[in-house]
Motif scaffolding. Structure first.
Motif, mmCIF file in Angstrom:
data_model
loop_
_atom_site.group_PDB
_atom_site.id
_atom_site.type_symbol
_atom_site.label_atom_id
_atom_site.label_comp_id
_atom_site.label_asym_id
_atom_site.label_seq_id
_atom_site.Cartn_x
_atom_site.Cartn_y
_atom_site.Cartn_z
ATOM 1 N N GLY A 197 7.787 -17.663 1.116
ATOM 2 C CA GLY A 197 6.958 -18.808 0.745
ATOM 3 C C GLY A 197 5.482 -18.591 0.933
ATOM 4 O O GLY A 197 4.680 -19.415 0.514
ATOM 5 N N LYS A 198 5.131 -17.485 1.603
ATOM 6 C CA LYS A 198 3.732 -17.293 1.967
ATOM 7 C C LYS A 198 3.130 -16.027 1.374
ATOM 8 O O LYS A 198 2.025 -15.643 1.726
ATOM 9 C CB LYS A 198 3.617 -17.245 3.496
ATOM 10 N N THR A 199 3.903 -15.360 0.512
ATOM 11 C CA THR A 199 3.473 -14.057 -0.007
ATOM 12 C C THR A 199 3.703 -14.000 -1.515
ATOM 13 O O THR A 199 4.600 -14.658 -2.042
ATOM 14 C CB THR A 199 4.303 -12.932 0.655
ATOM 15 N N SER A 200 2.920 -13.191 -2.189
ATOM 16 C CA SER A 200 3.094 -13.009 -3.635
ATOM 17 C C SER A 200 4.100 -11.888 -3.894
ATOM 18 O O SER A 200 4.358 -11.066 -3.012
ATOM 19 C CB SER A 200 1.756 -12.632 -4.263
ATOM 20 N N PRO A 201 4.658 -11.830 -5.097
ATOM 21 C CA PRO A 201 5.599 -10.731 -5.387
ATOM 22 C C PRO A 201 4.937 -9.357 -5.285
ATOM 23 O O PRO A 201 5.611 -8.385 -4.960
ATOM 24 C CB PRO A 201 6.078 -11.031 -6.801
ATOM 25 N N VAL A 202 3.630 -9.299 -5.533
ATOM 26 C CA VAL A 202 2.950 -8.003 -5.400
ATOM 27 C C VAL A 202 2.956 -7.572 -3.927
ATOM 28 O O VAL A 202 3.288 -6.424 -3.606
ATOM 29 C CB VAL A 202 1.503 -8.093 -5.937
ATOM 30 N N GLN A 203 2.629 -8.510 -3.050
ATOM 31 C CA GLN A 203 2.695 -8.194 -1.615
ATOM 32 C C GLN A 203 4.093 -7.745 -1.205
ATOM 33 O O GLN A 203 4.268 -6.815 -0.426
ATOM 34 C CB GLN A 203 2.314 -9.433 -0.796
ATOM 35 N N LEU A 204 5.094 -8.438 -1.741
ATOM 36 C CA LEU A 204 6.465 -8.105 -1.352
ATOM 37 C C LEU A 204 6.844 -6.699 -1.793
ATOM 38 O O LEU A 204 7.547 -5.979 -1.075
ATOM 39 C CB LEU A 204 7.433 -9.143 -1.944
ATOM 40 N N LEU A 205 6.390 -6.315 -2.981
ATOM 41 C CA LEU A 205 6.716 -4.961 -3.447
ATOM 42 C C LEU A 205 6.014 -3.895 -2.601
ATOM 43 O O LEU A 205 6.622 -2.865 -2.272
ATOM 44 C CB LEU A 205 6.341 -4.813 -4.928
ATOM 45 N N ILE A 206 4.760 -4.161 -2.259
ATOM 46 C CA ILE A 206 4.046 -3.215 -1.377
ATOM 47 C C ILE A 206 4.767 -3.120 -0.036
ATOM 48 O O ILE A 206 4.998 -2.027 0.503
ATOM 49 C CB ILE A 206 2.587 -3.688 -1.147
ATOM 50 N N THR A 212 1.844 -3.160 -10.925
ATOM 51 C CA THR A 212 2.607 -2.729 -9.745
ATOM 52 C C THR A 212 4.014 -2.288 -10.140
ATOM 53 O O THR A 212 4.487 -1.213 -9.747
ATOM 54 C CB THR A 212 2.701 -3.893 -8.720
ATOM 55 N N CYS A 213 4.704 -3.125 -10.896
ATOM 56 C CA CYS A 213 6.093 -2.797 -11.279
ATOM 57 C C CYS A 213 6.147 -1.496 -12.068
ATOM 58 O O CYS A 213 6.998 -0.638 -11.811
ATOM 59 C CB CYS A 213 6.689 -3.913 -12.147
#
Lengths: 463, 463, 463
Positions: free
Chosen positions: C154-163, C23-24
């Motif tokens: 607290g409920k999401t992964s860094p991949v979700q956050l980037l999307i 992703t990055c």
């Protein structure tokens, strides 16, 4: 994550549920009414007036005072809220109160200071006109209140602190008017008006509020490892931005520049002195975090008066070096004497950081003023000593006024502090009992995990 | 809250009671004497000279250098004292020393740097004239000393660190003179003069001070949860203010503006690369705080030379992206090899954060200089490459000097570091024994509550 | 200091080893390609263009936009990276993720925002020209993403956050274009475009990602003593620099000055209100750190639209006072209702800090715009309401557009958030299971000492 009530608190009536809201709301409403009646934008913040002045005087936007002073203002602002706030987090169980009450009384004091400083020396046609310079001055006045807060830290309720702020800000503005406008002394960084005033006011209050049985909570008046690191955040920010503090309201141009630089070198020399004395006074040669956190800042306090003068870089260093020595020795030897002999319980040691270095700074200012000469200052005399430039006074007379200002400030602060302390003794302000001093739990929701931590301390450390 | 003495310390004579005070006071007195003889206010800080110049050249106060550079100076100052200081607090029992010794040696170095940089390339009529630009340069030189501190962190006494600072600052000023004034290289943000110099000097020192039995205290060379959060304060401040660092002494106008922006985008791209590589090199796909704390900053280091050039935003991003990859891989794979094969114990991994990204930055600077053209720079060539503008040199020759400067810097730093290491091996500086490395307790009063925390660790964690 | 893998994680496939790097790297490569094609230096950052303009228009270096806006930019930058990052460290076991993922998504968002804001309202001759003002705007857009991050913390992964960041930044730019360029509303500090947008977008996402069994990790969704002090660092920085945030892109001169001052007084009044309400709503009269950390900032949010207008100092105070009351009441009474009745799990309470105060701010902006008059603004009307000045619109119509903008923003944000939430539900992003929410250990290497700390908590606190 609620905590069950402790009976001790109920007996001492430390419940803030009505007292704090009423105090906050009444005070804020008074402030709002006074702002509505008296406070207006100044020329540099008013849309109509600034554009009129711009076209009339052929000015450019970069001549707006914002660009000269706003970066300094923000540095001062960081000192007030992060610097003072975190410097006081060194107590192991009082971090919420240190940074939280610092926040509360600073937010109130800057509003009240805008009014009081306006009333005593800033009225134009019956209105107080405000801009970035008045914001800096309001933050300065707030600084004095926070110094006094350091003296009484852990032993007072937020209601007491707000009452103290109301009185102290008012007296600060009166004293500032006397020193700067009546005696025409110079004190741009506030060695006298901020540091001496704040320290002796606070010492006056804490003397009156003396608690002979404070040792009941003495085991809490102690730092832990991480609380000392939080305190270092406060220390370092104060240290770094002190050049901005002392130069924030000096004249534009060389004056701001020189003041910042003098303070920079004073602080650097002070730090070396602090480390040296801290090691030498310890029988194992170990350094003491209390000294590093506090005495290393004395070089900034001591430059509050002479910083803008032609003190020379080396002169600044010598002053800073002396300030570091005096302050560290004060923490080691004077603080215990003050408590045992004079019943002055100075939690943060403000006498060592602000009191004595403030006196040193005022003295250096007096000496430096007496040496002012046209050869050294040239046309710059107009900015630093306008009365000497205009021939209204002589360097010797200016020095006399400087010295007198120090005395006036100490007098007003001490007496004001004692009277305020008497007022704060009235048992209606949710004051903590001796056993609950230095303890966040009394005024804050502290969660279970935290109580666990308390549990260990209380039962394992022999008291 | 005094701690009883530990016999281990007495044997190794780590008592600072005389050694530290004598070192501090002797050094400060020397600095004060040299300041008295040599240091004067420059035109922008001197009351008489500034007012004379103002009326002579019809200048305004806002043209005083203070307003162009003081905000940048303060950002740099924060990086030196908060950034470097807290970045090193990641060690679980060494937070006082990290932030405290950082404070001490920085406060000394900036004074000594004022003198050394003045002597080697700032004398006017036999005097060193100082103002905000010399303050920034002094802070820059201090930065190099703190980088070297990172390499030896936990294994040296404050007396050793001060001796190291005396020598390193002196060699820094000599190297800076060679690079900037003899070879006429450009290096406004110090990829070479600060980062390569600081890193290889520190690596030289730590190589000579190699401790084969350091694993005796290895369990302390570890972070704990909150110490890693303190370190993130340092990281984030360095990251945020690096644009100000690289642009602090570039030419006024577009140059400061462009340098800040190039660095901003370089760091952003570097951060993405760091997170990507950190996850991919971990067998569970977990992120490592050490990488995030350090490698995300490599994009700032790598822009220290080319930042002011017309590198374009996308060029800056590519450089930052590469820097993040190189640096993270270095932390993962190179650091263990350096320790095991080459006996270089680099506590903070300065080779990965400052060494290799510095080399990348110097290389990028060399390439970008070789591509300088009048079409791209226009009249702005005068600011960035004055020698090319004036026809004294060509882009190709400029690039040669840039490359040569990198080599000269690496040579002086490495040899200087090794010689300094030899000097620091003399057993008179209160050096900690192997078992007491990474341990605040040896030099600081640490209170009972803290010892309790130690107690738990020591007995519960299998060592 | 490696930790053994936990089976729970393997089952839920939370391993980031491929997902995060891919992703990055893909996203950064796309950004780099788009920068190469579209992004260029603007006049103030380009060597040739700036020097050409300088000589052509007889400008001086101090007229470069850098000197008007860079100090404000740095203050905004601190708010984004330290302010938002540390504000979210209040969770006891989620500090690394709070400050680390804040760092990651902010570093990405500011790059993507440069492109999206450029595409939608910053193209010149087919190119996006960038300088300090576009950097501030990019940081502003990043702020909106971080507000949404607070809702899903607290409920999401860094991949979700980037999307999420990719989509949110794009919609932000579209909404900003509609509000500022189509509807010609004023919103310099972003009550609507930043706060309402970020809050309702985040609430939309977290509604769709509702976890009925989140109480399995509820005991981790709690603060500990020191995590609350770290969070106060974030709070205080946001509070101090909000005047810079609101004034960063207002017109030069009185506008920047007035906006900063209005925000300063609004925040001060807000703080008093927050302390008052926090004590009154607690049955023991104790203060709650959550309120102080968050609601005291509502005064800044509420000044995002009207801050630059001639609201008067007292008007600003009244707005701040109301914002503090609304926000604190929201934390106490509305947040539980939102979770129980509407299944909106708002971790940081962004609805209380950004949502409702944003609506208040937009409303105040609407009212203040409707009252704009030539007597009050004079020639300054040109800066604040250029359409009114030029006679293109009336105060009443301007107010209509302001109000309409609020509605448009709420609509785009809510729908965009819900759609984004649906996309993020696809189980391919390394989402944490319910039992591992609010837990650093899942995505970070956490050392043994930290596990020890967990051990105590888990076994001693009754869950």
């Amino acid at each position: 994550m609620s905590c069950s009530p402790r009976t001790a608190m109920a007996e001492y009536n430390t419940n803030l549920r009505l007292k704090l809201p009423i105090t906050c709301i009444v005070m804020e409403v008074i402030v709002i009414i006074l702002f509505a009646v008296f406070v207006r934008y100044d020329t540099d913040t008013d849309a109509r007036k600034w554009h009129k002045e711009k076209s009339h005087d052929n000015k450019s936007n970069y001549e707006n005072d914002f660009y000269f002073r706003y970066p300094s203002f923000q540095d001062v602002h960081v000192m007030i809220f992060i610097g003072f706030g975190f410097l006081m987090t060194f107590l192991q169980r009082y971090g919420f109160s240190s940074v939280g009450f610092n926040f509360l009384i600073a937010a109130f004091s800057l509003q009240w200071a805008t009014l009081m400083q306006g009333f005593f020396h800033g009225m134009h046609n019956g209105k107080i006109e405000i801009g970035v310079e008045s914001m800096i001055n309001a933050d300065f006045c707030t600084g004095a209140v926070l110094i006094s807060f350091g003296a009484v830290l852990g032993k007072t309720s937020p209601v007491q602190l707000l009452i103290m702020a109301v009185i102290e800000v008012t007296l600060f503005a009166i004293n500032e008017f006397l020193v700067l406008s009546v005696l025409n002394a110079k004190d741009a960084g506030g060695s006298m008006t901020i540091h001496i005033f704040g320290a002796y006011f606070g010492l006056g209050v804490t003397r009156v509020l003396y608690r002979p049985n404070l040792d009941k909570s003495q085991h809490k008046n102690c730092s832990v490892y991480h609380s000392d690191l939080f305190a270092m955040i406060g220390t370092i920010y104060l240290w770094m931005f002190w050049p901005s503090f002392n130069s924030a309201i000096t004249a534009e141009g060389d004056d701001q520049h020189r003041t910042a630089m003098n303070t920079y070198y004073s602080l650097a020399a002070c730090t070396l002195a602090t480390f040296a004395i801290s090691a030498v006074v310890n029988h194992e040669g170990k350094l003491d975090m209390v000294h590093i956190q506090n005495a290393a800042l004395a070089g900034g306090v001591a430059m509050g008066t002479a910083g803008e003068m032609m003190l020379t870089p080396v002169g600044s260093m010598v002053v800073g070096f002396l300030a570091g020595i005096i302050s560290t020795l004060g923490f080691k030897y004077l603080t215990p004497i003050l408590e045992e002999k004079f019943h002055v319980q100075d939690t943060c040691g403000v006498h060592n950081l602000h009191g004595m270095p403030g006196v040193l700074g005022a003295t250096v200012g007096t000496i430096t003023a007496s040496l002012a000469s046209a050869e050294v200052y040239g046309e710059g005399m107009k900015d630093v000593f306008p009365d000497i430039y205009e021939g209204k006074t002589t360097p010797f007379k200016q020095a006399m006024w400087q010295g007198l200002s120090m005395g006036v400030t100490m007098g007003i602060a001490s007496i004001g502090g004692i009277l305020t302390g008497l007022l704060l003794k009235v048992p209606i302000y949710a004051t903590p009992p001796d056993t609950m001093c230095f303890e966040d739990n009394i005024y804050w929701e502290v969660c279970l995990c935290h109580r666990l931590f308390f549990f260990f301390n209380v039962h394992i450390i022999p008291e």
